[in-house]
Scaffold this motif. Structure first.
Motif, short mmCIF file in Angstrom:
data_model
loop_
_atom_site.label_atom_id
_atom_site.label_comp_id
_atom_site.label_asym_id
_atom_site.label_seq_id
_atom_site.Cartn_x
_atom_site.Cartn_y
_atom_site.Cartn_z
N ALA A 97 0.82 -1.20 0.00
CA ALA A 97 0.00 0.00 0.00
C ALA A 97 0.86 1.25 0.00
O ALA A 97 0.46 2.28 -0.52
CB ALA A 97 -0.93 0.00 1.20
N LYS A 99 1.46 3.38 2.20
CA LYS A 99 1.03 4.57 2.92
C LYS A 99 2.17 5.02 3.82
O LYS A 99 2.95 4.22 4.33
CB LYS A 99 -0.21 4.27 3.75
CG LYS A 99 0.00 3.20 4.79
CD LYS A 99 -1.28 2.84 5.49
CE LYS A 99 -1.04 1.78 6.54
NZ LYS A 99 -2.27 1.31 7.17
N LEU A 100 2.27 6.30 4.00
CA LEU A 100 3.34 6.89 4.77
C LEU A 100 2.94 7.06 6.23
O LEU A 100 1.83 7.46 6.53
CB LEU A 100 3.71 8.26 4.19
CG LEU A 100 4.43 8.24 2.85
CD1 LEU A 100 4.32 9.59 2.17
CD2 LEU A 100 5.88 7.83 3.03
N PHE A 102 4.21 9.28 9.37
CA PHE A 102 5.01 10.48 9.59
C PHE A 102 5.35 10.67 11.07
O PHE A 102 4.58 10.27 11.96
CB PHE A 102 4.24 11.73 9.14
CG PHE A 102 4.15 11.91 7.67
CD1 PHE A 102 3.13 11.33 6.93
CD2 PHE A 102 5.09 12.69 7.00
CE1 PHE A 102 3.05 11.52 5.57
CE2 PHE A 102 5.00 12.88 5.63
CZ PHE A 102 3.98 12.29 4.91
N ARG B 31 -2.15 5.89 -7.99
CA ARG B 31 -2.48 5.81 -6.57
C ARG B 31 -2.79 7.20 -6.03
O ARG B 31 -2.09 8.17 -6.36
CB ARG B 31 -1.34 5.18 -5.78
CG ARG B 31 -1.11 3.73 -6.15
CD ARG B 31 -0.11 3.08 -5.24
NE ARG B 31 0.02 1.65 -5.57
CZ ARG B 31 0.72 0.79 -4.85
NH1 ARG B 31 1.34 1.20 -3.76
NH2 ARG B 31 0.79 -0.48 -5.20
N TYR B 33 -3.94 9.20 -2.28
CA TYR B 33 -4.02 9.07 -0.83
C TYR B 33 -4.67 10.32 -0.24
O TYR B 33 -4.45 11.43 -0.72
CB TYR B 33 -2.62 8.95 -0.21
CG TYR B 33 -1.73 7.89 -0.82
CD1 TYR B 33 -1.05 8.13 -2.00
CD2 TYR B 33 -1.56 6.66 -0.19
CE1 TYR B 33 -0.22 7.16 -2.55
CE2 TYR B 33 -0.73 5.69 -0.74
CZ TYR B 33 -0.06 5.95 -1.92
OH TYR B 33 0.75 4.99 -2.46
N TYR B 35 -4.75 12.26 3.56
CA TYR B 35 -4.19 12.36 4.89
C TYR B 35 -4.86 13.52 5.62
O TYR B 35 -5.37 14.45 5.00
CB TYR B 35 -2.68 12.64 4.85
CG TYR B 35 -1.83 11.49 4.37
CD1 TYR B 35 -1.70 11.22 3.02
CD2 TYR B 35 -1.16 10.69 5.28
CE1 TYR B 35 -0.91 10.16 2.59
CE2 TYR B 35 -0.36 9.63 4.86
CZ TYR B 35 -0.25 9.38 3.50
OH TYR B 35 0.53 8.34 3.08
N PHE B 45 -2.57 9.05 7.89
CA PHE B 45 -3.20 8.38 6.76
C PHE B 45 -4.69 8.19 7.00
O PHE B 45 -5.11 7.77 8.09
CB PHE B 45 -2.52 7.02 6.55
CG PHE B 45 -3.21 6.12 5.57
CD1 PHE B 45 -4.02 5.09 6.00
CD2 PHE B 45 -3.06 6.32 4.21
CE1 PHE B 45 -4.65 4.25 5.10
CE2 PHE B 45 -3.69 5.49 3.30
CZ PHE B 45 -4.47 4.45 3.75
N TYR B 48 -6.67 5.20 0.84
CA TYR B 48 -5.96 5.26 -0.43
C TYR B 48 -6.69 4.47 -1.50
O TYR B 48 -7.42 3.51 -1.22
CB TYR B 48 -4.51 4.83 -0.25
CG TYR B 48 -4.08 3.53 -0.86
CD1 TYR B 48 -4.16 2.34 -0.15
CD2 TYR B 48 -3.51 3.50 -2.13
CE1 TYR B 48 -3.71 1.15 -0.69
CE2 TYR B 48 -3.06 2.31 -2.67
CZ TYR B 48 -3.15 1.14 -1.95
OH TYR B 48 -2.70 -0.03 -2.50
N GLU B 56 -7.78 0.71 1.08
CA GLU B 56 -7.53 0.71 2.51
C GLU B 56 -8.13 1.96 3.15
O GLU B 56 -8.10 3.04 2.55
CB GLU B 56 -6.03 0.66 2.81
CG GLU B 56 -5.71 0.47 4.29
CD GLU B 56 -4.24 0.18 4.55
OE1 GLU B 56 -3.49 -0.08 3.59
OE2 GLU B 56 -3.84 0.23 5.73
#
Lengths: 112, 114
Positions: A97, A99-100, A102, B31, B33, B35, B45, B48, B56
């Motif tokens: 995925a 995803k970050l 932070f 992709r 996302y 946040y 997050f 996404y 997700e």
């Protein structure tokens, strides 16, 4: 789970001083590591990255080395400028995925 | 291509109202996302998409939040019955799929719920 811990700011330095911003991480698997920078009034920008242990990311005079043994990715610059004043975020991603995750960010203020 | 674009940049709304934000990613990025960033914190997050599929969702995304990416291009994030705790900067990012992901961020939409 994944987490990133950064040193608290603000960090105030005089121009041409040496900069270190500490970053340590906890991750499952083998993360990629990033530093993002957020200048006043602007969006997050990728500053540098490292994808595996002992890699060194560098950009605009900034460097960070992926240290697996200490789970660290400290940001350094030999001589800061007023224009480097910004908020710096350490981040990681793992998995497909990507995803970050932070850290909380470290504000840098450079004065003349 | 001018990068990731978000609209509006700022939104002030009364508690209980619905709001919708839009994100236009970099055109070839598959992709996307979302946040959320609150004051003094790093971005967290939310969700996404890969193309049009939402793959997700974070536990942060309560049932008042919904995101769509109907044609795999732009995306919308809707918040229903806004609460003061929803006040934050909402960031959108996009990337190409691959082994190392570099996400490119928009400037964000700052939401203030009064």
């Amino acid at each position: 789970g994944n987490s990133v811990t950064q040193m608290e700011g603000p960090v105030t330095l005089s121009e041409e001083a040496f900069l270190t911003i500490n970053c340590t991480y906890t991750a499952t698997g083998y993360p990629s590591l990033f530093w993002y920078v957020q200048y006043p009034g602007e969006g997050l920008q990728l500053l540098l990255k490292a994808t595996k242990a002992d890699d060194k990311g560098s950009n605009k005079g900034f460097e960070a080395t992926y240290r697996k043994e200490t789970t660290s990715f400290h940001l350094e610059k030999g001589s800061v400028q007023v224009s480097d004043s910004a908020v710096y975020f350490c981040a990681l991603n793992t998995g497909t995925a990507s995803k970050l995750t932070f850290g909380t960010g470290t504000r840098l203020q450079v004065t003349l | 291509d001018t990068g990731v674009s978000q609209n509006p940049r700022h939104k002030i709304t009364k508690r209980g109202q619905n709001v919708t934000f839009r994100c236009d990613p970099i055109s070839e990025h598959n992709r996307l996302y979302w946040y959320r960033q609150t004051l003094g914190q790093g971005p967290e997050f939310l969700t996404y998409f890969q193309n049009e599929a939402q793959l997700e969702k974070s536990r942060l995304l309560s049932d008042r939040f919904s995101a769509e990416r109907p044609k795999g291009s732009f995306s919308t994030l809707e918040i229903q019955r806004t609460e003061q705790g929803d006040s934050a900067m909402y960031l959108c990012a996009s990337s190409l799929g691959g082994s190392v992901i570099e996400a490119f961020f928009g400037q964000g939409t700052r939401l203030t719920v009064v």
